[in-house]
Design a protein around this motif. Structure first.
Motif, PDB file in Angstrom:
ATOM      1  N   VAL A  49       0.871  -1.166   0.000  1.00 25.73           N
ATOM      2  CA  VAL A  49       0.000   0.000   0.000  1.00 25.73           C
ATOM      3  C   VAL A  49       0.913   1.223   0.000  1.00 25.73           C
ATOM      4  O   VAL A  49       1.893   1.261   0.746  1.00 25.73           O
ATOM      5  CB  VAL A  49      -0.915  -0.006   1.251  1.00 25.73           C
ATOM      6  N   HIS A  50       0.595   2.207  -0.815  1.00 29.05           N
ATOM      7  CA  HIS A  50       1.462   3.370  -0.947  1.00 29.05           C
ATOM      8  C   HIS A  50       0.651   4.642  -0.735  1.00 29.05           C
ATOM      9  O   HIS A  50      -0.293   4.913  -1.466  1.00 29.05           O
ATOM     10  CB  HIS A  50       2.090   3.370  -2.354  1.00 29.05           C
ATOM     11  N   TRP A  51       0.969   5.387   0.349  1.00 27.83           N
ATOM     12  CA  TRP A  51       0.338   6.675   0.655  1.00 27.83           C
ATOM     13  C   TRP A  51       1.431   7.736   0.717  1.00 27.83           C
ATOM     14  O   TRP A  51       2.160   7.816   1.714  1.00 27.83           O
ATOM     15  CB  TRP A  51      -0.363   6.649   2.019  1.00 27.83           C
ATOM     16  N   GLY A  52       1.542   8.540  -0.302  1.00 24.17           N
ATOM     17  CA  GLY A  52       2.579   9.570  -0.300  1.00 24.17           C
ATOM     18  C   GLY A  52       3.949   8.952  -0.215  1.00 24.17           C
ATOM     19  O   GLY A  52       4.357   8.194  -1.083  1.00 24.17           O
ATOM     20  N   TRP A  53       4.682   9.239   0.843  1.00 25.17           N
ATOM     21  CA  TRP A  53       6.024   8.683   1.010  1.00 25.17           C
ATOM     22  C   TRP A  53       6.031   7.423   1.872  1.00 25.17           C
ATOM     23  O   TRP A  53       7.078   6.836   2.111  1.00 25.17           O
ATOM     24  CB  TRP A  53       6.968   9.724   1.594  1.00 25.17           C
ATOM     25  N   ILE A  54       4.848   6.977   2.322  1.00 23.75           N
ATOM     26  CA  ILE A  54       4.750   5.764   3.147  1.00 23.75           C
ATOM     27  C   ILE A  54       4.409   4.583   2.247  1.00 23.75           C
ATOM     28  O   ILE A  54       3.449   4.620   1.486  1.00 23.75           O
ATOM     29  CB  ILE A  54       3.674   5.920   4.230  1.00 23.75           C
TER      30      ILE A  54
END
Length: 56
Positions: free
Chosen positions: A13-18
């Motif tokens: 899962v990719h949220w922004g830089w996470i």
């Protein structure tokens, strides 16, 4: 023979830089649920400890 195919890449899962794997996200979620349960559930309370001295 295994229950999970270990030769494939995990799902992320990719949220922004996470970026975190779904498996790790599930483990973190379960840890938060257990922590919240430990904080909010009354476990092993003894009501006689909370009585004051001036009660008959």
């Amino acid at each position: 023979m295994s229950a999970v195919a270990a030769d494939t890449a995990g799902t992320y899962v990719h949220w922004g830089w996470i970026q975190i794997s779904v498996a790790n996200l599930v483990v973190i979620g379960l840890m938060l649920v257990v922590f919240a349960a430990a904080v909010f559930l009354p476990l092993g309370r003894h009501p006689e400890r909370y009585e004051t001295e001036d009660q008959p």
